[in-house]
Design a protein around this motif. Structure first.
Motif, PDB file in Angstrom:
ATOM      1  N   GLU A  58     -13.192  -7.086  23.414  1.00 39.84           N
ATOM      2  CA  GLU A  58     -12.936  -7.557  24.778  1.00 39.84           C
ATOM      3  C   GLU A  58     -13.774  -6.780  25.787  1.00 39.84           C
ATOM      4  O   GLU A  58     -14.301  -7.363  26.741  1.00 39.84           O
ATOM      5  CB  GLU A  58     -11.440  -7.439  25.080  1.00 39.84           C
ATOM      6  N   ILE A  59     -13.918  -5.478  25.591  1.00 37.74           N
ATOM      7  CA  ILE A  59     -14.788  -4.696  26.480  1.00 37.74           C
ATOM      8  C   ILE A  59     -16.212  -5.215  26.408  1.00 37.74           C
ATOM      9  O   ILE A  59     -16.884  -5.403  27.439  1.00 37.74           O
ATOM     10  CB  ILE A  59     -14.734  -3.195  26.108  1.00 37.74           C
ATOM     11  N   LEU A  60     -16.699  -5.462  25.197  1.00 40.61           N
ATOM     12  CA  LEU A  60     -18.055  -6.015  25.030  1.00 40.61           C
ATOM     13  C   LEU A  60     -18.224  -7.320  25.788  1.00 40.61           C
ATOM     14  O   LEU A  60     -19.222  -7.552  26.459  1.00 40.61           O
ATOM     15  CB  LEU A  60     -18.328  -6.281  23.548  1.00 40.61           C
ATOM     16  N   MET A  61     -17.223  -8.177  25.667  1.00 43.57           N
ATOM     17  CA  MET A  61     -17.320  -9.490  26.301  1.00 43.57           C
ATOM     18  C   MET A  61     -17.244  -9.382  27.819  1.00 43.57           C
ATOM     19  O   MET A  61     -17.970 -10.077  28.535  1.00 43.57           O
ATOM     20  CB  MET A  61     -16.192 -10.385  25.784  1.00 43.57           C
ATOM     21  N   ILE A  62     -16.411  -8.492  28.322  1.00 41.45           N
ATOM     22  CA  ILE A  62     -16.306  -8.301  29.773  1.00 41.45           C
ATOM     23  C   ILE A  62     -17.655  -7.868  30.351  1.00 41.45           C
ATOM     24  O   ILE A  62     -18.124  -8.412  31.354  1.00 41.45           O
ATOM     25  CB  ILE A  62     -15.210  -7.268  30.100  1.00 41.45           C
ATOM     26  N   VAL A  90      -6.003 -14.331  33.730  1.00 38.58           N
ATOM     27  CA  VAL A  90      -4.931 -14.226  32.743  1.00 38.58           C
ATOM     28  C   VAL A  90      -4.390 -12.799  32.639  1.00 38.58           C
ATOM     29  O   VAL A  90      -3.656 -12.472  31.710  1.00 38.58           O
ATOM     30  CB  VAL A  90      -5.422 -14.696  31.352  1.00 38.58           C
ATOM     31  N   ASP A  91      -4.740 -11.947  33.590  1.00 37.06           N
ATOM     32  CA  ASP A  91      -4.445 -10.518  33.484  1.00 37.06           C
ATOM     33  C   ASP A  91      -3.189 -10.132  34.254  1.00 37.06           C
ATOM     34  O   ASP A  91      -3.244  -9.398  35.235  1.00 37.06           O
ATOM     35  CB  ASP A  91      -5.644  -9.714  33.990  1.00 37.06           C
ATOM     36  N   ASP A  92      -2.029 -10.567  33.783  1.00 41.04           N
ATOM     37  CA  ASP A  92      -0.773 -10.270  34.470  1.00 41.04           C
ATOM     38  C   ASP A  92      -0.416  -8.786  34.422  1.00 41.04           C
ATOM     39  O   ASP A  92       0.212  -8.264  35.333  1.00 41.04           O
ATOM     40  CB  ASP A  92       0.372 -11.079  33.851  1.00 41.04           C
ATOM     41  N   SER A  93      -0.789  -8.111  33.340  1.00 43.99           N
ATOM     42  CA  SER A  93      -0.348  -6.723  33.146  1.00 43.99           C
ATOM     43  C   SER A  93      -1.442  -5.707  33.451  1.00 43.99           C
ATOM     44  O   SER A  93      -1.307  -4.534  33.112  1.00 43.99           O
ATOM     45  CB  SER A  93       0.128  -6.525  31.703  1.00 43.99           C
ATOM     46  N   ASP A  94      -2.529  -6.150  34.071  1.00 47.26           N
ATOM     47  CA  ASP A  94      -3.615  -5.242  34.435  1.00 47.26           C
ATOM     48  C   ASP A  94      -4.334  -4.682  33.200  1.00 47.26           C
ATOM     49  O   ASP A  94      -4.977  -3.645  33.250  1.00 47.26           O
ATOM     50  CB  ASP A  94      -3.086  -4.077  35.272  1.00 47.26           C
ATOM     51  N   TYR A  95      -4.226  -5.399  32.088  1.00 44.25           N
ATOM     52  CA  TYR A  95      -4.774  -4.932  30.813  1.00 44.25           C
ATOM     53  C   TYR A  95      -6.290  -4.785  30.877  1.00 44.25           C
ATOM     54  O   TYR A  95      -6.847  -3.762  30.483  1.00 44.25           O
ATOM     55  CB  TYR A  95      -4.373  -5.913  29.715  1.00 44.25           C
ATOM     56  N   TYR A  96      -6.984  -5.812  31.354  1.00 48.31           N
ATOM     57  CA  TYR A  96      -8.448  -5.804  31.314  1.00 48.31           C
ATOM     58  C   TYR A  96      -9.030  -4.772  32.275  1.00 48.31           C
ATOM     59  O   TYR A  96     -10.039  -4.145  31.980  1.00 48.31           O
ATOM     60  CB  TYR A  96      -8.991  -7.204  31.620  1.00 48.31           C
ATOM     61  N   ARG A  97      -8.407  -4.622  33.430  1.00 45.61           N
ATOM     62  CA  ARG A  97      -8.876  -3.594  34.360  1.00 45.61           C
ATOM     63  C   ARG A  97      -8.794  -2.211  33.703  1.00 45.61           C
ATOM     64  O   ARG A  97      -9.713  -1.400  33.792  1.00 45.61           O
ATOM     65  CB  ARG A  97      -8.039  -3.610  35.642  1.00 45.61           C
ATOM     66  N   ARG A  98      -7.690  -1.956  32.995  1.00 42.05           N
ATOM     67  CA  ARG A  98      -7.485  -0.627  32.410  1.00 42.05           C
ATOM     68  C   ARG A  98      -8.457  -0.338  31.274  1.00 42.05           C
ATOM     69  O   ARG A  98      -8.929   0.789  31.135  1.00 42.05           O
ATOM     70  CB  ARG A  98      -6.033  -0.489  31.929  1.00 42.05           C
ATOM     71  N   ILE A  99      -8.795  -1.325  30.460  1.00 41.64           N
ATOM     72  CA  ILE A  99      -9.671  -1.009  29.321  1.00 41.64           C
ATOM     73  C   ILE A  99     -11.106  -0.738  29.755  1.00 41.64           C
ATOM     74  O   ILE A  99     -11.861  -0.112  29.006  1.00 41.64           O
ATOM     75  CB  ILE A  99      -9.654  -2.103  28.218  1.00 41.64           C
ATOM     76  N   VAL A 100     -11.491  -1.184  30.952  1.00 40.52           N
ATOM     77  CA  VAL A 100     -12.857  -0.868  31.393  1.00 40.52           C
ATOM     78  C   VAL A 100     -12.895   0.315  32.356  1.00 40.52           C
ATOM     79  O   VAL A 100     -13.965   0.714  32.791  1.00 40.52           O
ATOM     80  CB  VAL A 100     -13.563  -2.086  32.038  1.00 40.52           C
ATOM     81  N   THR A 101     -11.745   0.858  32.694  1.00 42.84           N
ATOM     82  CA  THR A 101     -11.736   2.002  33.618  1.00 42.84           C
ATOM     83  C   THR A 101     -11.121   3.258  33.008  1.00 42.84           C
ATOM     84  O   THR A 101     -11.365   4.360  33.511  1.00 42.84           O
ATOM     85  CB  THR A 101     -10.951   1.660  34.903  1.00 42.84           C
ATOM     86  N   GLU A 102     -10.326   3.128  31.943  1.00 39.05           N
ATOM     87  CA  GLU A 102      -9.593   4.279  31.414  1.00 39.05           C
ATOM     88  C   GLU A 102     -10.020   4.705  30.011  1.00 39.05           C
ATOM     89  O   GLU A 102      -9.672   5.792  29.569  1.00 39.05           O
ATOM     90  CB  GLU A 102      -8.088   3.962  31.410  1.00 39.05           C
ATOM     91  N   GLU A 103     -10.771   3.864  29.300  1.00 44.51           N
ATOM     92  CA  GLU A 103     -11.136   4.163  27.912  1.00 44.51           C
ATOM     93  C   GLU A 103     -12.518   4.815  27.844  1.00 44.51           C
ATOM     94  O   GLU A 103     -13.459   4.279  27.260  1.00 44.51           O
ATOM     95  CB  GLU A 103     -11.109   2.872  27.078  1.00 44.51           C
ATOM     96  N   HIS A 104     -12.660   5.997  28.422  1.00 40.61           N
ATOM     97  CA  HIS A 104     -13.985   6.602  28.554  1.00 40.61           C
ATOM     98  C   HIS A 104     -14.624   6.928  27.203  1.00 40.61           C
ATOM     99  O   HIS A 104     -15.797   6.634  26.976  1.00 40.61           O
ATOM    100  CB  HIS A 104     -13.883   7.882  29.399  1.00 40.61           C
ATOM    101  N   LEU A 105     -13.862   7.528  26.295  1.00 37.23           N
ATOM    102  CA  LEU A 105     -14.420   7.879  24.986  1.00 37.23           C
ATOM    103  C   LEU A 105     -14.772   6.629  24.193  1.00 37.23           C
ATOM    104  O   LEU A 105     -15.841   6.542  23.568  1.00 37.23           O
ATOM    105  CB  LEU A 105     -13.423   8.733  24.198  1.00 37.23           C
TER     106      LEU A 105
END
Length: 321
Positions: A58-62, A90-105
């Motif tokens: 999903e990160i790749l696709m974003i 489709v991001d009711d739970s803020d899932y996509y925002r978090r995976i591109v801002t919080e998953e640094h490693l």
């Protein structure tokens, strides 16, 4: 009931916006396969479980679609809302925002492997990573070089219906669109009976047999032998990998459609061209593509059962107008 209906329509809205972005630059969209396959392969070959998870693809696709959304304007992405568009639908739970801002490693691991994919494709034998991979298992490079041929296989459904050449997608773009559909479905409906990670990887490898066979349509003289030809192709790709049996068995599981994941991926495989047909009817000024694809699958009973049954019926409302 009303909430379910809203979710079903949001899924279709998401898809239409996603496919309009992937269509802007099909070459860029096809790179998704290079990178996703490399990450999946390296995750299994080197035992890195972090790289074998739904959120990686999903990160790749974003990032891929965020590039495509600005490819014409040549703007710099500065707003996170733009980066996750159209996933915000489709991001009711803020899932996509978090995976591109919080998953640094995880982001660093992903982009290292994206660079490796580029080096393999361009045969960069001056690359340290490339040479280390050659020493570890040269079959990884051989597998990659077979898989990228999916970018050269045009989807025969569009060719047969004489869609303009610049709108004809390859298997690689089809795979990316299926990942998008699966991701949106997971976010909206949160199915408890599906292994998310297995679904993502099954989507990535489900067309691998076509590396040898090509896209054999129904009615072709070779169609009766399609499975056997494709099975040989899959074995040629994966036999040299230490994780080869995993991928071969995953492909066979998809073909058998005996598991929940296999049945769901099969639905996505047939659903993707139907909703793409609606988009192409609009942009090409045609009226035949959606009805053609829809009626074909309705007559086969493809969506009489399954998770996409109701969403399929929404498209039928447009066909029957």
């Amino acid at each position: 009931m009303k909430e379910q209906l809203i979710k079903e329509k949001r899924l279709l809205d998401f898809y239409k916006k996603m496919v309009s972005l992937s269509q802007r630059n099909l070459h860029s969209s096809e790179k998704f396969l290079d990178e996703a396959f490399t990450i999946m392969m390296m995750g299994h070959e080197f035992g890195n479980g972090r790289l074998c998870q739904r959120r990686v693809y999903e990160i790749l696709m974003i990032w891929n679609l965020s590039y495509n959304s600005f490819v014409d304007e040549k703007n710099i992405v500065t707003d996170i809302e733009n980066i996750i568009y159209p996933f915000s639908i489709v991001d009711d739970s803020d899932y996509y925002r978090r995976i591109v801002t919080e998953e640094h490693l995880l982001l660093r691991e992903i982009f290292f492997n994206c660079r490796l994919a580029d080096e393999i494709e361009n045969n960069r034998d001056d690359s340290i990573a490339f040479n280390l991979l050659m020493l570890k298992n040269s079959s990884c490079i051989e597998a990659f070089n077979k898989v990228v041929k999916l970018k050269e296989i045009a989807r025969t459904g569009w060719v047969k219906r004489r869609v303009k050449k610049e709108y004809i997608e390859s298997d690689a773009t089809h795979i990316m669109q299926m990942i998008g559909l699966a991701s949106a479905y997971f976010s909206l409906f949160k199915p408890s009976d599906l292994d998310y990670d297995k679904v993502m990887e099954m989507i990535i490898i489900h067309e691998m047999g076509e590396v040898l066979a090509g896209d054999i349509p129904e009615g072709d003289l070779l169609h009766e032998s399609k499975h056997d030809i494709e099975a040989r192709g899959v074995r040629e790709i994966f036999n040299g990998l230490s994780s080869g049996d995993y991928f071969i068995n995953l492909w066979e599981e998809f073909e058998s459609r005996e598991s929940n994941e296999a049945r769901f991926v099969y639905e996505l495989d047939k659903f993707d061209p139907i909703v793409k047909a609606e988009y192409l009817d609009e942009v090409l000024g045609r009226t035949d593509l959606l009805s053609d694809f829809y009626m074909y699958e309705e007559n086969r009973g493809t969506f009489d059962e399954g998770k996409l049954k109701k969403v399929f019926k929404h498209l039928g409302e447009k066909v029957n107008r």
